[in-house]
Design a protein around this motif. Structure first.
Motif, PDB file in Angstrom:
ATOM      1  N   HIS A 117      35.103  39.996 -50.452  1.00  0.00           N
ATOM      2  CA  HIS A 117      34.990  38.528 -50.488  1.00  0.00           C
ATOM      3  C   HIS A 117      33.550  38.077 -50.207  1.00  0.00           C
ATOM      4  CE1 HIS A 117      35.665  34.297 -49.685  1.00  0.00           C
ATOM      5  NE2 HIS A 117      35.207  34.459 -48.467  1.00  0.00           N
ATOM      6  N   GLN A 149      42.955  28.158 -51.625  1.00  0.00           N
ATOM      7  CA  GLN A 149      44.327  28.581 -51.869  1.00  0.00           C
ATOM      8  C   GLN A 149      45.117  27.528 -52.638  1.00  0.00           C
ATOM      9  OE1 GLN A 149      46.146  29.798 -48.153  1.00  0.00           O
ATOM     10  NE2 GLN A 149      44.552  31.329 -47.756  1.00  0.00           N
ATOM     11  N   ARG A 203      42.013  40.100 -54.731  1.00  0.00           N
ATOM     12  CA  ARG A 203      40.913  39.393 -54.070  1.00  0.00           C
ATOM     13  C   ARG A 203      41.441  38.506 -52.944  1.00  0.00           C
ATOM     14  NH1 ARG A 203      39.159  34.343 -55.314  1.00  0.00           N
ATOM     15  NH2 ARG A 203      40.428  34.402 -57.219  1.00  0.00           N
ATOM     16  N   LEU A 204      40.719  38.488 -51.821  1.00  0.00           N
ATOM     17  CA  LEU A 204      41.055  37.613 -50.703  1.00  0.00           C
ATOM     18  C   LEU A 204      40.721  36.168 -51.071  1.00  0.00           C
ATOM     19  CD1 LEU A 204      41.925  37.600 -47.655  1.00  0.00           C
ATOM     20  CD2 LEU A 204      39.486  37.690 -47.109  1.00  0.00           C
ATOM     21  N   ALA A 252      38.730  44.233 -47.949  1.00  0.00           N
ATOM     22  CA  ALA A 252      39.028  42.933 -48.546  1.00  0.00           C
ATOM     23  C   ALA A 252      37.991  41.895 -48.127  1.00  0.00           C
ATOM     24  CB  ALA A 252      40.425  42.478 -48.137  1.00  0.00           C
ATOM     25  N   GLU A 253      37.653  41.892 -46.850  1.00  0.00           N
ATOM     26  CA  GLU A 253      36.666  40.914 -46.375  1.00  0.00           C
ATOM     27  C   GLU A 253      35.280  41.232 -46.929  1.00  0.00           C
ATOM     28  OE1 GLU A 253      35.103  38.985 -42.132  1.00  0.00           O
ATOM     29  OE2 GLU A 253      37.016  40.061 -42.242  1.00  0.00           O
ATOM     30  N   ARG A 284      50.934  33.093 -46.708  1.00  0.00           N
ATOM     31  CA  ARG A 284      50.722  34.459 -47.196  1.00  0.00           C
ATOM     32  C   ARG A 284      50.783  34.586 -48.716  1.00  0.00           C
ATOM     33  NH1 ARG A 284      53.877  39.796 -44.892  1.00  0.00           N
ATOM     34  NH2 ARG A 284      53.680  41.099 -46.718  1.00  0.00           N
ATOM     35  N   ARG A 303      47.404  33.873 -50.209  1.00  0.00           N
ATOM     36  CA  ARG A 303      46.230  34.440 -49.549  1.00  0.00           C
ATOM     37  C   ARG A 303      45.543  35.535 -50.362  1.00  0.00           C
ATOM     38  NH1 ARG A 303      48.397  35.505 -44.419  1.00  0.00           N
ATOM     39  NH2 ARG A 303      48.083  33.298 -43.964  1.00  0.00           N
ATOM     40  N   ILE A 304      46.291  36.170 -51.248  1.00  0.00           N
ATOM     41  CA  ILE A 304      45.740  37.270 -52.045  1.00  0.00           C
ATOM     42  C   ILE A 304      45.920  36.937 -53.534  1.00  0.00           C
ATOM     43  CG2 ILE A 304      45.844  39.730 -52.571  1.00  0.00           C
ATOM     44  CD1 ILE A 304      44.926  39.169 -49.753  1.00  0.00           C
ATOM     45  N   ASN A 331      36.760  45.282 -42.933  1.00  0.00           N
ATOM     46  CA  ASN A 331      37.705  45.857 -43.883  1.00  0.00           C
ATOM     47  C   ASN A 331      37.221  45.595 -45.309  1.00  0.00           C
ATOM     48  OD1 ASN A 331      38.925  43.222 -44.837  1.00  0.00           O
ATOM     49  ND2 ASN A 331      39.471  43.126 -42.659  1.00  0.00           N
ATOM     50  N   PRO A 343      40.145  32.481 -49.683  1.00  0.00           N
ATOM     51  CA  PRO A 343      39.953  31.708 -48.450  1.00  0.00           C
ATOM     52  C   PRO A 343      40.826  30.466 -48.450  1.00  0.00           C
ATOM     53  CG  PRO A 343      38.031  31.524 -49.890  1.00  0.00           C
ATOM     54  CD  PRO A 343      38.914  32.546 -50.499  1.00  0.00           C
TER      55      PRO A 343
END
Length: 379
Positions: free
Chosen positions: A367, A231, A224-225, A363-364, A215, A218-219, A361, A227
Motif C-alpha cells: 500500500h 472503501q 490490495r489493502l 500488505a501494508e 472487513r 478492506r481488501i 507486513n 484504506p
C-alpha cells in the motif's frame, strides 16, 4: 451441529471435569479428544444431549489416561467409581476458564493459545495454522501454559481487564488458516459480555463488531489493502454496525468509561459517516483526547495527530506529530499522509517510500509503495 456450535460446548464440559476432580491439563486433553470423536461420530448419529455425550466421552478418556499413566493411590481413589451418564449439569464455568487462561503468570502469546484451546475449543493444529507456526511449536506453547496454571485454583476470581486484553489480541490476529480468529474473538467476547457485569466487555464487543463490519471492503479483489477513506461503504455490514452501536450505547449509559468503549465510539463515528467528507473529525479528536487521558499510549497520540490533521488541517496535525517520538511504528507513514494533505507532494512521496521499507507486513508495504508511486507519477 456445526463446528462453532460444537466448540461452544467446550468450556462447560471442561468445567464439569475439573469439578469432578480432574486436573486442568488432563481434563483439557480429554475434552479435546472428545471433540475429535464428536467430529467423527456426530455426522452419522447426533446425540440427543450433545453436552452430556461430550462429558461422558471426555470423562472416560480422562479415566483411561489416568489409569494408564499412574497407579498411585491418589489417582486410584479418584477413578474408583465412574459417574453414570446422564443430563449434563447446567453450571457454566466459562467465566472461570476465561480468568484461568488469562492468568497474569502467562505470557500474552501463551494466554491467547490457551484461551483458544480451552475456551474456544480449537485444536492445536488449527491454532498453529492461524498463527503460521509449526504444530509442534504451538503444542509446546500450550503445554507450557497448562503447566503454568496447573496449581491455580479453578474458583479463584480473575481480572476481567486481562481477559479482555487477551481477546483483543486474538481479534487483531484476524484471519489465516482454516479458522477466522476475528470471528472467533467476537464469539468469545459476546459470550463474556453476557456473563459479566462490566461495561468494557460490551465496549470491546462493540469495537470488534464495528471494525469487523468494514472487513468486506478492506481488501480489493487483487489483494490490495484499501484504506478507510477509499472503501466502498455500501459493502460494510450494516447489521454488525447496528449491533455494535447498540452495545456501545448500553455500555456508555453506565457511565464507567474505559478504553475499549472510547475506541468503539471512534469506530462508530466512522461508521456513521455516509462519505469520508461527512466524518465528524472534531468529535473524533475529542474521543482521542479521552483515550490519551485513559491510556497515555504513544500510538494513541500518533492516531490523534491524524485526526487533528483532518479536523484542523495538515499544519495542526504536523505540529502534534512533531511532539512525538519518530521511532513510533507508522510515524513516517503518518508524516507522509499529513505532508500530502499539506501539499508537499515531493516530501510525502519520499516519506511513503521510507515508510514502506519499515512496514510490518507485505500488505501494508504494498500500500505504501503504491502511495509513493502515485505521487511520483503526478506532473
Amino acid at each position: 451441529m456445526d463446528d462453532v456450535a460444537l466448540r461452544s460446548l467446550t468450556p462447560s464440559v471442561l468445567g464439569i471435569l475439573v469439578r469432578r476432580g480432574a486436573d486442568f491439563a488432563a481434563a483439557e486433553d480429554a475434552v479435546q479428544d472428545a471433540l475429535v470423536e464428536a467430529v467423527r461420530v456426530w455426522p452419522t448419529v447426533l446425540p440427543r444431549d450433545p453436552k452430556a455425550w461430550l462429558v461422558t466421552v471426555a470423562w472416560r478418556r480422562f479415566l483411561d489416561a489416568t489409569r494408564a499413566e499412574t497407579a498411585r493411590r491418589r489417582r486410584e481413589d479418584l477413578v474408583e467409581e465412574e459417574p453414570s451418564p446422564g443430563p449434563a449439569a447446567a453450571v457454566d464455568d466459562t467465566l472461570q476458564l476465561y480468568f484461568l487462561c488469562a492468568h497474569p503468570s502467562l505470557t500474552p502469546s501463551s494466554a491467547v493459545a490457551l484461551t483458544l484451546r480451552a475456551v474456544g475449543g480449537l485444536t492445536t493444529r488449527q491454532i498453529a495454522q492461524a498463527y503460521l507456526v509449526p504444530e509442534a511449536t504451538m503444542a509446546q506453547r500450550v503445554s507450557r501454559a497448562k503447566r503454568t496454571v496447573a496449581g491455580v485454583r479453578f474458583d479463584q476470581p480473575g481480572d476481567v481487564g486481562t481477559v479482555l486484553r487477551v481477546l483483543y489480541l486474538v481479534f487483531n490476529e484476524g484471519y489465516s488458516g482454516d479458522v477466522d480468529l476475528a470471528a472467533e474473538a467476537i464469539r468469545l467476547t459476546r459470550q463474556l459480555a453476557a456473563s459479566v457485569d462490566h461495561p468494557e466487555a460490551a465496549g470491546l464487543a462493540a469495537l470488534m463488531l464495528l471494525h469487523h463490519a468494514r472487513r468486506p471492503a478492506r481488501i480489493a479483489p487483487d489483494g490490495r489493502l484499501v484504506p478507510l477513506a477509499e472503501q466502498d461503504r455500501s459493502r460494510w455490514d450494516t447489521a454488525l454496525v447496528a449491533e455494535g452501536v447498540d452495545l456501545l450505547q448500553s455500555a456508555l449509559a453506565r457511565d464507567r468509561l474505559g478504553e475499549y468503549q472510547v475506541q468503539a465510539a471512534i469506530a462508530a463515528l466512522h461508521a456513521d459517516a455516509a462519505t469520508p467528507a461527512e466524518t465528524d473529525w472534531v468529535q473524533i479528536v475529542e474521543w482521542y483526547d479521552e483515550l490519551v487521558r485513559l491510556t497515555g499510549n504513544p500510538v494513541v497520540r500518533l492516531n490523534r495527530a491524524v485526526a487533528v490533521g483532518e479536523a484542523d488541517g495538515a499544519r495542526a496535525g504536523l505540529a502534534v506529530l512533531a511532539t512525538l517520538d519518530e521511532a513510533l511504528p507508522r510515524y513516517t507513514a503518518v508524516a507522509a499522509h499529513l505532508h500530502e494533505r499539506g501539499g508537499d507532494l515531493m516530501l510525502a512521496a519520499q516519506l511513503y517510500a521510507e515508510a514502506a521499507s519499515r512496514a510490518p507486513n507485505l500488505a501494508e508495504r504494498d500500500h505504501l509503495v503504491r502511495q509513493a508511486a502515485r505521487l511520483n507519477a503526478l506532473p
